[in-house]
Design a protein around this motif. Structure first.
Motif, PDB file in Angstrom:
ATOM      1  N   MET A   1       0.860  -0.802  -0.316  1.00 55.26           N
ATOM      2  CA  MET A   1       0.010  -0.112   0.097  1.00 55.26           C
ATOM      3  C   MET A   1       0.897   1.012  -0.333  1.00 55.26           C
ATOM      4  O   MET A   1       0.160   2.250  -0.498  1.00 55.26           O
ATOM      5  N   ALA A   2       2.111   0.866   0.339  1.00 56.97           N
ATOM      6  CA  ALA A   2       2.512   2.437   0.950  1.00 56.97           C
ATOM      7  C   ALA A   2       3.643   2.703  -0.368  1.00 56.97           C
ATOM      8  O   ALA A   2       3.581   3.703  -1.230  1.00 56.97           O
ATOM      9  N   ILE A   3       3.395   1.777  -1.625  1.00 55.91           N
ATOM     10  CA  ILE A   3       4.646   2.228  -2.451  1.00 55.91           C
ATOM     11  C   ILE A   3       3.068   2.352  -3.972  1.00 55.91           C
ATOM     12  O   ILE A   3       3.233   3.042  -3.876  1.00 55.91           O
ATOM     13  N   GLN A   4       1.885   1.554  -3.603  1.00 52.68           N
ATOM     14  CA  GLN A   4       0.959   1.860  -4.622  1.00 52.68           C
ATOM     15  C   GLN A   4      -0.167   2.373  -4.639  1.00 52.68           C
ATOM     16  O   GLN A   4      -0.637   3.175  -5.617  1.00 52.68           O
ATOM     17  N   LEU A   5      -0.104   2.855  -3.641  1.00 51.73           N
ATOM     18  CA  LEU A   5      -1.086   3.996  -3.082  1.00 51.73           C
ATOM     19  C   LEU A   5      -0.802   5.353  -2.394  1.00 51.73           C
ATOM     20  O   LEU A   5      -1.175   6.589  -1.998  1.00 51.73           O
ATOM     21  N   HIS A   6       0.907   5.182  -2.285  1.00 47.36           N
ATOM     22  CA  HIS A   6       2.076   6.364  -2.407  1.00 47.36           C
ATOM     23  C   HIS A   6       1.684   7.075  -0.562  1.00 47.36           C
ATOM     24  O   HIS A   6       1.656   8.031  -0.577  1.00 47.36           O
ATOM     25  N   ALA A   7       1.192   6.011  -0.170  1.00 42.85           N
ATOM     26  CA  ALA A   7       1.034   6.430   1.370  1.00 42.85           C
ATOM     27  C   ALA A   7       1.754   6.122   2.293  1.00 42.85           C
ATOM     28  O   ALA A   7       3.412   5.374   1.900  1.00 42.85           O
ATOM     29  N   THR A   8       2.336   7.867   2.880  1.00 45.58           N
ATOM     30  CA  THR A   8       3.508   8.248   4.204  1.00 45.58           C
ATOM     31  C   THR A   8       3.152   7.002   5.785  1.00 45.58           C
ATOM     32  O   THR A   8       2.039   6.271   5.477  1.00 45.58           O
ATOM     33  N   THR A   9       3.649   6.855   6.461  1.00 45.95           N
ATOM     34  CA  THR A   9       3.893   5.956   7.929  1.00 45.95           C
ATOM     35  C   THR A   9       1.839   6.850   8.243  1.00 45.95           C
ATOM     36  O   THR A   9       2.133   5.718   8.676  1.00 45.95           O
ATOM     37  N   GLY A  10       2.432   7.790   8.172  1.00 48.48           N
ATOM     38  CA  GLY A  10       1.468   8.204   8.827  1.00 48.48           C
ATOM     39  C   GLY A  10       0.053   8.020   8.500  1.00 48.48           C
ATOM     40  O   GLY A  10      -0.756   7.520   9.032  1.00 48.48           O
TER      41      GLY A  10
ATOM     42  N   GLY B   1       4.197   3.329  16.053  1.00 51.14           N
ATOM     43  CA  GLY B   1       3.885   3.864  14.579  1.00 51.14           C
ATOM     44  C   GLY B   1       4.536   4.985  14.961  1.00 51.14           C
ATOM     45  O   GLY B   1       5.522   5.666  14.097  1.00 51.14           O
ATOM     46  N   SER B   2       4.505   6.215  15.697  1.00 54.39           N
ATOM     47  CA  SER B   2       5.049   7.385  15.742  1.00 54.39           C
ATOM     48  C   SER B   2       6.441   7.417  15.693  1.00 54.39           C
ATOM     49  O   SER B   2       7.318   8.136  15.807  1.00 54.39           O
ATOM     50  N   LEU B   3       6.535   7.040  17.316  1.00 51.39           N
ATOM     51  CA  LEU B   3       7.853   6.465  17.317  1.00 51.39           C
ATOM     52  C   LEU B   3       8.900   5.944  16.576  1.00 51.39           C
ATOM     53  O   LEU B   3      10.247   6.341  16.305  1.00 51.39           O
ATOM     54  N   LEU B   4       8.224   5.610  15.831  1.00 50.86           N
ATOM     55  CA  LEU B   4       9.204   4.297  14.729  1.00 50.86           C
ATOM     56  C   LEU B   4       9.147   5.884  13.512  1.00 50.86           C
ATOM     57  O   LEU B   4      10.780   6.003  13.274  1.00 50.86           O
ATOM     58  N   ALA B   5       8.037   6.072  12.829  1.00 52.38           N
ATOM     59  CA  ALA B   5       8.434   7.289  12.057  1.00 52.38           C
ATOM     60  C   ALA B   5       9.404   7.631  12.768  1.00 52.38           C
ATOM     61  O   ALA B   5      10.006   8.791  11.432  1.00 52.38           O
ATOM     62  N   SER B   6       9.728   8.783  13.501  1.00 54.73           N
ATOM     63  CA  SER B   6      10.259   9.885  14.812  1.00 54.73           C
ATOM     64  C   SER B   6      11.795   9.277  14.178  1.00 54.73           C
ATOM     65  O   SER B   6      12.753   9.911  13.999  1.00 54.73           O
ATOM     66  N   ALA B   7      12.061   7.518  14.608  1.00 54.74           N
ATOM     67  CA  ALA B   7      13.677   7.712  14.289  1.00 54.74           C
ATOM     68  C   ALA B   7      13.696   7.043  12.793  1.00 54.74           C
ATOM     69  O   ALA B   7      15.065   7.411  12.897  1.00 54.74           O
ATOM     70  N   TYR B   8      12.770   6.672  12.447  1.00 50.12           N
ATOM     71  CA  TYR B   8      13.521   6.320  11.216  1.00 50.12           C
ATOM     72  C   TYR B   8      13.856   8.306  10.352  1.00 50.12           C
ATOM     73  O   TYR B   8      14.598   8.198   9.898  1.00 50.12           O
ATOM     74  N   THR B   9      12.887   8.847  10.291  1.00 55.49           N
ATOM     75  CA  THR B   9      13.153  10.180   9.793  1.00 55.49           C
ATOM     76  C   THR B   9      14.792  10.759   9.937  1.00 55.49           C
ATOM     77  O   THR B   9      14.981  11.118   9.689  1.00 55.49           O
ATOM     78  N   ALA B  10      14.991  10.587  11.876  1.00 55.39           N
ATOM     79  CA  ALA B  10      15.840  11.588  12.311  1.00 55.39           C
ATOM     80  C   ALA B  10      17.384  10.605  11.784  1.00 55.39           C
ATOM     81  O   ALA B  10      18.153  11.242  11.258  1.00 55.39           O
ATOM     82  N   ARG B  11      17.149   8.796  11.468  1.00 59.61           N
ATOM     83  CA  ARG B  11      18.073   8.705  11.022  1.00 59.61           C
ATOM     84  C   ARG B  11      18.524   8.325   9.606  1.00 59.61           C
ATOM     85  O   ARG B  11      19.300   8.475   9.389  1.00 59.61           O
TER      86      ARG B  11
ATOM     87  N   ALA C   1      11.245   9.372   0.329  1.00 60.61           N
ATOM     88  CA  ALA C   1      11.395   8.561   1.180  1.00 60.61           C
ATOM     89  C   ALA C   1      11.537   8.116   2.645  1.00 60.61           C
ATOM     90  O   ALA C   1      11.318   7.244   3.258  1.00 60.61           O
ATOM     91  N   ARG C   2      11.026   9.996   3.338  1.00 60.77           N
ATOM     92  CA  ARG C   2      10.932   9.823   4.335  1.00 60.77           C
ATOM     93  C   ARG C   2       9.830   9.167   4.491  1.00 60.77           C
ATOM     94  O   ARG C   2       8.903   9.249   6.049  1.00 60.77           O
ATOM     95  N   GLY C   3       8.389   9.255   3.875  1.00 59.67           N
ATOM     96  CA  GLY C   3       7.495   9.120   3.831  1.00 59.67           C
ATOM     97  C   GLY C   3       7.017   7.780   4.468  1.00 59.67           C
ATOM     98  O   GLY C   3       6.685   6.918   5.788  1.00 59.67           O
ATOM     99  N   SER C   4       8.198   6.460   4.185  1.00 58.31           N
ATOM    100  CA  SER C   4       7.605   4.965   4.748  1.00 58.31           C
ATOM    101  C   SER C   4       9.480   4.407   4.336  1.00 58.31           C
ATOM    102  O   SER C   4      10.243   4.732   3.134  1.00 58.31           O
ATOM    103  N   VAL C   5       9.910   3.215   5.063  1.00 58.43           N
ATOM    104  CA  VAL C   5      11.061   1.993   4.024  1.00 58.43           C
ATOM    105  C   VAL C   5      10.893   1.590   3.068  1.00 58.43           C
ATOM    106  O   VAL C   5      11.577   1.754   1.696  1.00 58.43           O
TER     107      VAL C   5
END
Length: 516
Positions: free
Chosen positions: A52-61, A427-437, A451-455
């Protein structure tokens, strides 16, 4: 929520008017099929999140909202669902919930954007809110008091088994069909459930129930929605942003007002006085905590298996099987252990095993293979089996028969709320750590934002460019975020185990412990 079986004026008031033995158990099977669909539908989506992240262009949020729209509406709508069923017919509204869930599932297969899918998931949550509590509320019209604990245990087991079954079924479907097939599979199962309920389940009503508290129901939905929105938007908008602060403040005011309002009502939708019973209270706490941990873990794990380790959807579902195997083994052994040791020690030990599994998972590095994951997944399944089934059984066994319906409603509302908050918070903890790194290097602004939207999006972009450094950075950033999520879950589970061992009574009143 009021589903007082003993005061009901019904077409099948008690066991004297129940169907013959064989038909009674077939009716239970029909209800169990309905909650089984809810069980795996709550987790089947997780395997499809990378697609879904790829086909619907969905962000982590947006991925969080696709999961949480269902959970938030499910939790909040259960508040008035029981009262509506009591007044207008439990079977009638159970079937109505099944129809709504089935139609929404069918529409979900056609969704072409993340926002549309979020709306569909909200409608599915509304349908599910009528299925779970009314399914349990129907049991008194089918079974004599001596048989009801076994029937409740069967429903609980059906829900519990459906959760780990979801990722495996989802992986099988996604390996052969498009992502919408995970919703399409609901339609034939729901159709079977509707026919079986029409044929086998008697109607029951309670015309004496109080009027529906529309204001309380609306406040509950808005409060949970505001809390979830604030938590999900925090990493992207900033925790100090006006929008996030306003949302979290509104959630505190609304949910606080709901608790105060319900405590002052003579016939509340949510009877918080049930929590005065220590067995019910601490069994509910255990169920809520394991739901929080499980949903948070299942949100991050499929993305790790697919985007970092490179498995396809079916491979991901198969690799989640140790979770189901551990749960099934532990659930079968839990009843015997409860009879020998007491609910308190079995549930506390189960939470400790959950903590151990999460802390082991929190030490994952990018270079680790599947072996470590299989080990801690197996332990997580064992911990869930020793925690969820005995705790939910003990909670229901601790209540008098006439309060079983309202007790079930409160338990399920709190569990679903915890699941929604777990996905939002972790999920917010994951998103914060992912975008920070994540290091996007010299990528154009639009590509860096994607790229910051999801892995999953970062991985797809790295393959398209190609950019090996971006892929490596995305993997490392995601694993770092996943480890933080699992560490938080492990610490929370360990503290919960200690709290339950300290506070929970050793036995269920009335000798019901062996039924838990």
């Amino acid at each position: 929520m009021t589903t007082d079986a003993t005061t009901s004026t019904t077409k099948a008031t008690d066991a004297d008017s129940s169907p013959p033995d064989r038909r009674r158990w077939w009716a239970l099977a029909a209800v169990c099929l309905s909650v089984l669909v809810l069980g795996f539908d709550g987790t089947i989506l997780n395997v499809a999140l990378p697609d879904m992240a790829i086909q619907l262009h969905a962000t982590t949020g947006q991925l969080q909202w696709i999961v949480d729209a269902y959970l938030v509406v499910f939790a909040a709508a259960m508040l008035p669902a029981g009262l509506l069923g009591d007044r207008f017919g439990r079977r009638r509204l159970l079937i109505g919930g099944l129809v709504l869930f089935g139609v929404a599932s069918l529409v979900g297969t056609l969704a072409n954007s993340a926002d549309t899918l979020i709306a569909v998931r909200a409608v599915m949550g509304l349908g599910g809110a009528f299925i779970m509590p009314l399914g349990i509320a129907i049991l008194p019209s089918l079974f004599a008091p001596a048989e009801r604990p076994r029937a409740v245990a069967a429903m609980t087991a059906g829900m519990a088994v459906g959760m780990p079954l979801g990722p495996m079924l989802g992986g099988l479907l996604l390996n052969h069909f498009w992502w919408g097939s995970i919703f399409l599979i609901n339609v034939p199962l729901i159709a079977i459930g509707i026919v079986a309920c029409l044929w086998l389940v008697p109607e029951s009503t309670d015309p004496s129930v109080p009027r529906i508290d529309v204001l309380g129901a609306v406040v509950g939905v808005l409060g949970l929605g505001a809390l979830t929105f604030g938590i999900i938007q925090g990493p992207s908008d900033g925790w100090g942003s006006a929008q996030v602060l306003a949302s979290l403040t509104a959630a505190v005011v609304l949910l606080g007002g709901l608790v105060r309002r319900e405590r002052s009502q003579p016939h509340p939708m949510v009877d918080f006085t049930l929590l005065a019973d220590r067995v019910y209270r601490w069994s509910t706490v255990a169920s809520v905590l394991v739901s929080f941990v499980m949903m948070g873990g299942l949100f991050v794990l499929p993305q790790y298996l697919q985007s970092v380790l490179g498995h396809d959807a079916l491979g991901t579902g198969v690799r989640l099987m140790p979770l189901m195997a551990g749960l099934l083994v532990a659930a079968r052994a839990a009843e015997r252990l409860v009879a020998r040791l007491s609910v308190r020690w079995v549930v506390a030990a189960g939470m400790l095993v959950v903590a151990t599994s999460m802390l082991l998972g929190a030490s994952t590095s990018v270079g680790d293979g599947y072996g470590r994951t299989a080990l801690w997944l197996s332990l997580l399944g064992v911990g869930m089996g020793f925690t969820m089934v005995p705790a939910m059984g003990a909670a229901m066994a601790a209540l008098p028969e006439e309060r079983a319906g309202v007790g079930s409603g409160l338990l399920q509302t709190l569990r679903q709320s915890a699941s929604a908050i777990g996905v939002a918070l972790l999920g917010s903890l994951l998103a914060s750590a992912y975008t920070a790194r994540l290091d996007t290097g010299s990528l154009p602004a639009a590509a860096a934002a994607a790229a910051r939207g999801s892995v999953s999006a970062a991985q797809a972009l790295a393959q398209k460019l190609p950019d090996a450094a971006l892929g490596a950075s995305a993997h490392a950033a995601f694993v770092h975020g996943m480890d933080l999520v699992l560490l938080a879950c492990g610490i929370g589970a360990a503290l919960s185990a200690a709290l339950i061992a300290w506070q929970m009574p050793g036995a269920v009143p009335g000798g019901a412990e062996s039924e838990a």
